[in-house]
Design a protein around this motif. Structure first.
Motif, PDB file in Angstrom:
ATOM      1  N   GLY A   1       3.112   4.275 -12.974  1.00  0.00           N
ATOM      2  CA  GLY A   1       3.364   5.684 -12.754  1.00  0.00           C
ATOM      3  C   GLY A   1       4.535   5.957 -11.831  1.00  0.00           C
ATOM      4  O   GLY A   1       5.013   5.071 -11.104  1.00  0.00           O
ATOM      5  N   PRO A   2       5.019   7.213 -11.829  1.00  0.00           N
ATOM      6  CA  PRO A   2       6.239   7.559 -11.091  1.00  0.00           C
ATOM      7  C   PRO A   2       6.095   7.503  -9.581  1.00  0.00           C
ATOM      8  O   PRO A   2       7.101   7.480  -8.870  1.00  0.00           O
ATOM      9  CB  PRO A   2       6.529   8.994 -11.563  1.00  0.00           C
ATOM     10  N   GLY A   3       4.861   7.479  -9.070  1.00  0.00           N
ATOM     11  CA  GLY A   3       4.686   7.430  -7.620  1.00  0.00           C
ATOM     12  C   GLY A   3       4.704   6.035  -7.043  1.00  0.00           C
ATOM     13  O   GLY A   3       4.738   5.866  -5.810  1.00  0.00           O
ATOM     14  N   ALA A   4       4.693   5.010  -7.899  1.00  0.00           N
ATOM     15  CA  ALA A   4       4.660   3.634  -7.397  1.00  0.00           C
ATOM     16  C   ALA A   4       5.898   3.323  -6.568  1.00  0.00           C
ATOM     17  O   ALA A   4       5.814   2.690  -5.504  1.00  0.00           O
ATOM     18  CB  ALA A   4       4.528   2.657  -8.564  1.00  0.00           C
ATOM     19  N   ALA A   5       7.056   3.760  -7.041  1.00  0.00           N
ATOM     20  CA  ALA A   5       8.291   3.504  -6.296  1.00  0.00           C
ATOM     21  C   ALA A   5       8.298   4.243  -4.965  1.00  0.00           C
ATOM     22  O   ALA A   5       8.822   3.734  -3.964  1.00  0.00           O
ATOM     23  CB  ALA A   5       9.498   3.912  -7.144  1.00  0.00           C
ATOM     24  N   ALA A   6       7.723   5.442  -4.936  1.00  0.00           N
ATOM     25  CA  ALA A   6       7.670   6.207  -3.686  1.00  0.00           C
ATOM     26  C   ALA A   6       6.782   5.509  -2.662  1.00  0.00           C
ATOM     27  O   ALA A   6       7.102   5.473  -1.464  1.00  0.00           O
ATOM     28  CB  ALA A   6       7.154   7.624  -3.962  1.00  0.00           C
ATOM     29  N   LEU A   7       5.664   4.936  -3.107  1.00  0.00           N
ATOM     30  CA  LEU A   7       4.809   4.172  -2.194  1.00  0.00           C
ATOM     31  C   LEU A   7       5.557   2.977  -1.631  1.00  0.00           C
ATOM     32  O   LEU A   7       5.500   2.701  -0.423  1.00  0.00           O
ATOM     33  CB  LEU A   7       3.555   3.688  -2.933  1.00  0.00           C
ATOM     34  N   GLN A   8       6.253   2.250  -2.505  1.00  0.00           N
ATOM     35  CA  GLN A   8       6.986   1.064  -2.053  1.00  0.00           C
ATOM     36  C   GLN A   8       8.081   1.447  -1.064  1.00  0.00           C
ATOM     37  O   GLN A   8       8.272   0.772  -0.039  1.00  0.00           O
ATOM     38  CB  GLN A   8       7.591   0.337  -3.251  1.00  0.00           C
ATOM     39  N   ALA A   9       8.794   2.535  -1.351  1.00  0.00           N
ATOM     40  CA  ALA A   9       9.872   2.964  -0.460  1.00  0.00           C
ATOM     41  C   ALA A   9       9.323   3.349   0.911  1.00  0.00           C
ATOM     42  O   ALA A   9       9.904   2.989   1.946  1.00  0.00           O
ATOM     43  CB  ALA A   9      10.630   4.133  -1.086  1.00  0.00           C
ATOM     44  N   ALA A  10       8.216   4.081   0.936  1.00  0.00           N
ATOM     45  CA  ALA A  10       7.632   4.478   2.217  1.00  0.00           C
ATOM     46  C   ALA A  10       7.177   3.254   3.004  1.00  0.00           C
ATOM     47  O   ALA A  10       7.358   3.170   4.223  1.00  0.00           O
ATOM     48  CB  ALA A  10       6.459   5.424   1.983  1.00  0.00           C
TER      49      ALA A  10
ATOM     50  N   ARG B   1       1.421   7.837  12.233  1.00  0.00           N
ATOM     51  CA  ARG B   1       2.729   7.889  12.903  1.00  0.00           C
ATOM     52  C   ARG B   1       3.352   6.515  13.052  1.00  0.00           C
ATOM     53  O   ARG B   1       4.571   6.399  13.229  1.00  0.00           O
ATOM     54  CB  ARG B   1       2.574   8.580  14.262  1.00  0.00           C
ATOM     55  N   SER B   2       2.529   5.467  12.953  1.00  0.00           N
ATOM     56  CA  SER B   2       3.066   4.111  13.014  1.00  0.00           C
ATOM     57  C   SER B   2       3.543   3.629  11.638  1.00  0.00           C
ATOM     58  O   SER B   2       3.983   2.487  11.496  1.00  0.00           O
ATOM     59  CB  SER B   2       2.002   3.144  13.550  1.00  0.00           C
ATOM     60  N   GLY B   3       3.442   4.500  10.644  1.00  0.00           N
ATOM     61  CA  GLY B   3       3.908   4.150   9.310  1.00  0.00           C
ATOM     62  C   GLY B   3       2.818   3.748   8.341  1.00  0.00           C
ATOM     63  O   GLY B   3       3.105   3.188   7.278  1.00  0.00           O
ATOM     64  N   GLY B   4       1.568   4.058   8.665  1.00  0.00           N
ATOM     65  CA  GLY B   4       0.471   3.714   7.778  1.00  0.00           C
ATOM     66  C   GLY B   4       0.276   4.723   6.663  1.00  0.00           C
ATOM     67  O   GLY B   4       0.892   5.798   6.640  1.00  0.00           O
ATOM     68  N   MET B   5      -0.587   4.357   5.741  1.00  0.00           N
ATOM     69  CA  MET B   5      -1.003   5.238   4.656  1.00  0.00           C
ATOM     70  C   MET B   5      -2.476   5.542   4.841  1.00  0.00           C
ATOM     71  O   MET B   5      -3.262   4.633   5.143  1.00  0.00           O
ATOM     72  CB  MET B   5      -0.799   4.559   3.295  1.00  0.00           C
ATOM     73  N   VAL B   6      -2.868   6.800   4.648  1.00  0.00           N
ATOM     74  CA  VAL B   6      -4.273   7.182   4.793  1.00  0.00           C
ATOM     75  C   VAL B   6      -4.697   7.989   3.574  1.00  0.00           C
ATOM     76  O   VAL B   6      -4.005   8.921   3.158  1.00  0.00           O
ATOM     77  CB  VAL B   6      -4.531   7.993   6.076  1.00  0.00           C
ATOM     78  N   ALA B   7      -5.856   7.619   3.010  1.00  0.00           N
ATOM     79  CA  ALA B   7      -6.404   8.305   1.844  1.00  0.00           C
ATOM     80  C   ALA B   7      -7.315   9.443   2.280  1.00  0.00           C
ATOM     81  O   ALA B   7      -8.198   9.257   3.122  1.00  0.00           O
ATOM     82  CB  ALA B   7      -7.179   7.328   0.976  1.00  0.00           C
TER      83      ALA B   7
ATOM     84  N   SER C   1     -12.614  -3.687 -15.761  1.00  0.00           N
ATOM     85  CA  SER C   1     -11.244  -3.748 -15.256  1.00  0.00           C
ATOM     86  C   SER C   1     -10.695  -2.340 -15.050  1.00  0.00           C
ATOM     87  O   SER C   1     -11.295  -1.346 -15.467  1.00  0.00           O
ATOM     88  CB  SER C   1     -10.350  -4.542 -16.223  1.00  0.00           C
ATOM     89  N   PHE C   2      -9.512  -2.280 -14.402  1.00  0.00           N
ATOM     90  CA  PHE C   2      -8.935  -0.997 -14.016  1.00  0.00           C
ATOM     91  C   PHE C   2      -7.435  -0.964 -14.267  1.00  0.00           C
ATOM     92  O   PHE C   2      -6.761  -1.993 -14.277  1.00  0.00           O
ATOM     93  CB  PHE C   2      -9.186  -0.734 -12.517  1.00  0.00           C
ATOM     94  N   ARG C   3      -6.972   0.259 -14.433  1.00  0.00           N
ATOM     95  CA  ARG C   3      -5.541   0.553 -14.450  1.00  0.00           C
ATOM     96  C   ARG C   3      -5.270   1.445 -13.245  1.00  0.00           C
ATOM     97  O   ARG C   3      -5.950   2.454 -13.048  1.00  0.00           O
ATOM     98  CB  ARG C   3      -5.187   1.259 -15.747  1.00  0.00           C
ATOM     99  N   ILE C   4      -4.279   1.074 -12.432  1.00  0.00           N
ATOM    100  CA  ILE C   4      -3.951   1.851 -11.233  1.00  0.00           C
ATOM    101  C   ILE C   4      -2.770   2.766 -11.559  1.00  0.00           C
ATOM    102  O   ILE C   4      -1.675   2.291 -11.874  1.00  0.00           O
ATOM    103  CB  ILE C   4      -3.599   0.946 -10.041  1.00  0.00           C
ATOM    104  N   LEU C   5      -3.003   4.065 -11.496  1.00  0.00           N
ATOM    105  CA  LEU C   5      -1.974   5.055 -11.815  1.00  0.00           C
ATOM    106  C   LEU C   5      -1.605   5.825 -10.543  1.00  0.00           C
ATOM    107  O   LEU C   5      -2.475   6.382  -9.869  1.00  0.00           O
ATOM    108  CB  LEU C   5      -2.495   6.034 -12.869  1.00  0.00           C
ATOM    109  N   VAL C   6      -0.307   5.844 -10.245  1.00  0.00           N
ATOM    110  CA  VAL C   6       0.205   6.543  -9.064  1.00  0.00           C
ATOM    111  C   VAL C   6       1.110   7.668  -9.552  1.00  0.00           C
ATOM    112  O   VAL C   6       2.136   7.406 -10.207  1.00  0.00           O
ATOM    113  CB  VAL C   6       0.994   5.600  -8.135  1.00  0.00           C
TER     114      VAL C   6
END
Length: 297
Positions: free
Chosen positions: A106-115, A188-194, A244-249
């Motif tokens: 999905g299109p958000g995968a690159a945004a996650l990697q960049a962040a 603020r330290s650069g983490g991701m929170v769900a 099994s699963f497919r991960i969509l971002v």
């Protein structure tokens, strides 16, 4: 986390039954364990807990066009997904081995990697869809610092071992209403929170979900705006084999105002649910306004 000092008889009984079922399930190979727990929740838990009635009521309210046969399929399939998810979560390393290397689509995968590469915070928008711990395992497997807010359960006995199980998938975990400062430091330290956003929230904004009024928390969007962080929806979609699963971002939600952004989250989740109706937790008391829809001019 606040615990109940003296669990009720009902709490002790339900926890004992669950641990017994899980012990039986864990004695089986993974490929049999997961569907066995799906069957148990469908045929043993759902009727006693009143889930069947609630699923039918929610579907009648939001999707009255569904044929009776499809409604009855979902009455069975929704609890099956819940049971499978519990078996997976309590399988620890066996579950992680299956999800940690899943590709992010999905299109958000690159945004996650960049962040992640740039050390920027991310607010991950998550619903009770598929198995929401599958994508946590996948993100952690890629080295992402993924935390999550969780709601402590009323049954303290169950909460103890459930918290241990989800902690084995990824940490940190932040108790809702208790760990705000720690969560902010992590972001603020650069983490991701769900953040979850698909349950009724009394102080939430009056938005819509499946065409119905649904009070929805806007805290994920508010924090994304405050920290100038990406707000990214993510889903772990269970595949037809049931294991099994497919991960969509999805792409980051454009920054505007908190209500507009949160409505975009509702709309995105609704699209995924309509494509995979059995994978959302239709047992939620999501809609408090049960009045028939007003005909539009």
């Amino acid at each position: 986390m606040t615990e109940i000092p003296h669990p009720s008889l009902s709490d002790r009984l339900s926890d004992t039954v669950f641990r017994g079922l899980m012990a039986l399930a864990r004695s089986l190979p993974y490929e049999r364990r997961v569907p066995m727990m799906g069957w148990a929740v469908t045929h043993l838990v759902a009727p006693v807990a009143g889930w069947r009635r609630r699923i039918r009521a929610n579907l009648a309210l939001t999707c009255p066009e569904l044929p009776t046969a499809e409604v009855e399929r979902l009455v069975r399939a929704v609890p099956d997904n819940v049971g499978r998810s519990l078996a997976e979560i309590y399988s620890g390393e066996e579950f992680l081995a299956r999800v940690r290397n899943l590709p992010l689509e999905g299109p958000g995968a690159a945004a996650l990697q960049a962040a992640h590469d740039e050390g920027r915070p991310v607010i991950v928008a998550a619903g009770h869809f598929g198995n929401y711990d599958a994508w946590r395992g996948a993100l952690a497997g890629r080295g992402y610092r993924i935390g999550a807010i969780y709601r402590p359960m009323g049954n303290a006995l169950f909460n103890r071992h459930y918290l241990r199980a989800i902690s084995a998938i990824a940490t940190p975990l932040f108790a809702r209403d208790h760990d705000l400062k720690a969560m902010l430091r992590f972001l603020r330290s650069g983490g991701m929170v769900a953040f979850g956003f698909d349950q009724f929230f009394r102080q939430g904004a009056h938005l819509t979900f499946f065409g119905r009024p649904a009070q929805t928390p806007t805290s994920a969007a508010e924090l994304a705006l405050k920290l100038k962080a990406d707000l990214i929806p993510i889903y772990a979609i269970r595949q037809p084999d049931g294991l099994s699963f497919r991960i969509l971002v999805e792409a980051p939600v454009p920054h505007s105002d908190a209500e507009t952004m949160t409505q975009a989250l509702n709309d995105a989740l609704e699209r995924q649910i309509r494509a995979h109706m059995e994978q959302w937790l239709w047992v939620h008391r999501r809609w408090k306004d049960r009045r028939p829809k007003t005909p539009q001019a």
